[in-house]
Design a protein around this motif. Sequence first.
Motif, mmCIF file in Angstrom:
data_model
loop_
_atom_site.group_PDB
_atom_site.id
_atom_site.type_symbol
_atom_site.label_atom_id
_atom_site.label_comp_id
_atom_site.label_asym_id
_atom_site.label_seq_id
_atom_site.Cartn_x
_atom_site.Cartn_y
_atom_site.Cartn_z
ATOM 1 N N THR A 273 -3.546 3.402 14.116
ATOM 2 C CA THR A 273 -3.520 2.540 13.134
ATOM 3 C C THR A 273 -3.454 3.793 11.988
ATOM 4 O O THR A 273 -4.234 4.932 12.138
ATOM 5 C CB THR A 273 -4.062 1.220 12.878
ATOM 6 N N ASP A 274 -3.862 3.192 10.935
ATOM 7 C CA ASP A 274 -3.668 4.099 9.465
ATOM 8 C C ASP A 274 -4.747 3.401 8.907
ATOM 9 O O ASP A 274 -4.769 1.874 9.039
ATOM 10 C CB ASP A 274 -2.600 3.756 8.502
ATOM 11 N N TYR B 281 11.049 5.571 -5.873
ATOM 12 C CA TYR B 281 10.030 4.629 -5.096
ATOM 13 C C TYR B 281 8.771 4.679 -4.906
ATOM 14 O O TYR B 281 9.087 6.240 -4.318
ATOM 15 C CB TYR B 281 10.717 4.102 -3.605
ATOM 16 N N GLU B 282 7.979 4.029 -5.025
ATOM 17 C CA GLU B 282 6.110 4.783 -3.651
ATOM 18 C C GLU B 282 6.589 5.131 -2.165
ATOM 19 O O GLU B 282 7.604 4.725 -2.041
ATOM 20 C CB GLU B 282 5.112 3.607 -4.183
ATOM 21 N N ARG B 283 5.866 6.005 -2.243
ATOM 22 C CA ARG B 283 5.779 6.135 -0.220
ATOM 23 C C ARG B 283 5.048 5.536 0.152
ATOM 24 O O ARG B 283 3.720 5.037 0.149
ATOM 25 C CB ARG B 283 5.514 7.531 -0.221
ATOM 26 N N PRO B 284 5.917 4.505 0.571
ATOM 27 C CA PRO B 284 5.604 3.065 1.433
ATOM 28 C C PRO B 284 4.461 3.320 2.618
ATOM 29 O O PRO B 284 4.600 4.278 3.636
ATOM 30 C CB PRO B 284 6.547 2.427 1.867
ATOM 31 N N GLU C 289 0.858 -0.715 0.015
ATOM 32 C CA GLU C 289 0.281 0.624 0.048
ATOM 33 C C GLU C 289 0.852 1.179 -0.240
ATOM 34 O O GLU C 289 1.741 1.044 0.841
ATOM 35 C CB GLU C 289 -0.929 -0.264 1.177
ATOM 36 N N ARG C 290 0.355 2.236 -1.019
ATOM 37 C CA ARG C 290 0.981 3.407 -1.258
ATOM 38 C C ARG C 290 0.369 4.807 -0.692
ATOM 39 O O ARG C 290 -0.674 4.677 -0.275
ATOM 40 C CB ARG C 290 1.896 3.455 -2.445
ATOM 41 N N VAL C 291 1.156 5.390 0.131
ATOM 42 C CA VAL C 291 0.339 7.073 0.531
ATOM 43 C C VAL C 291 0.931 7.562 -1.155
ATOM 44 O O VAL C 291 1.478 7.529 -1.900
ATOM 45 C CB VAL C 291 1.443 7.780 1.165
ATOM 46 N N ASP C 292 -0.630 8.661 -1.596
ATOM 47 C CA ASP C 292 -0.313 9.615 -2.186
ATOM 48 C C ASP C 292 0.138 10.838 -2.541
ATOM 49 O O ASP C 292 -0.180 11.254 -2.410
ATOM 50 C CB ASP C 292 -2.075 9.674 -2.576
#
Length: 165
Positions: free
Chosen positions: A153-154, A48-51, A34-37
């Motif tokens: 939690t997120d 790299y995507e922000r995880p 899952e990544r952060v937009d």
Amino acid sequence: MRTLVLNAGYEPLAVVSFKRAIVLVMNEKAVVVERVDDDPVWGARGAYERPAVILLTKYVRVPGSRHIPVTRRGVLRRDAHRCGYCGKAASTIDHILPRSRGGADSWENLVACCLRCNNVKGDRTPQEMHWELRVLPRPPRGVQWTVRGTERTDPCWEPYLALAA
């Protein structure tokens, strides 16, 4: 920013800092699930995507039973900051069998307690006071106790934490 780390079998292992997560991804020890937009992170080998959630590429063996240490904060959290005797807001903990009589510092012998009940009870047992416990004290269970950092939690972590429950 924090990142949930999943074992290769999708079981939650820990919550780590964004910096630690991106290092694991850059070293190919984990992949982003899952990544952060947000904007990508640029490294020497590209973007790299922000995880938000990462999955380890190799399975990490976890000891059979994770021991949850007994702490004052943990007892208050387990009992939702409610007195085990009267149900009011609790700020202290109480030994059901007092320490002076051989009571241990264990999950089964500790309960959250308000100051009034703690002072009135003193060095006696609930039976001697003719009191009943509102809860049965026992060791806490669940992913929020065995995976450090999951107290806050997120929302994107929920599907992965629900699998472990």
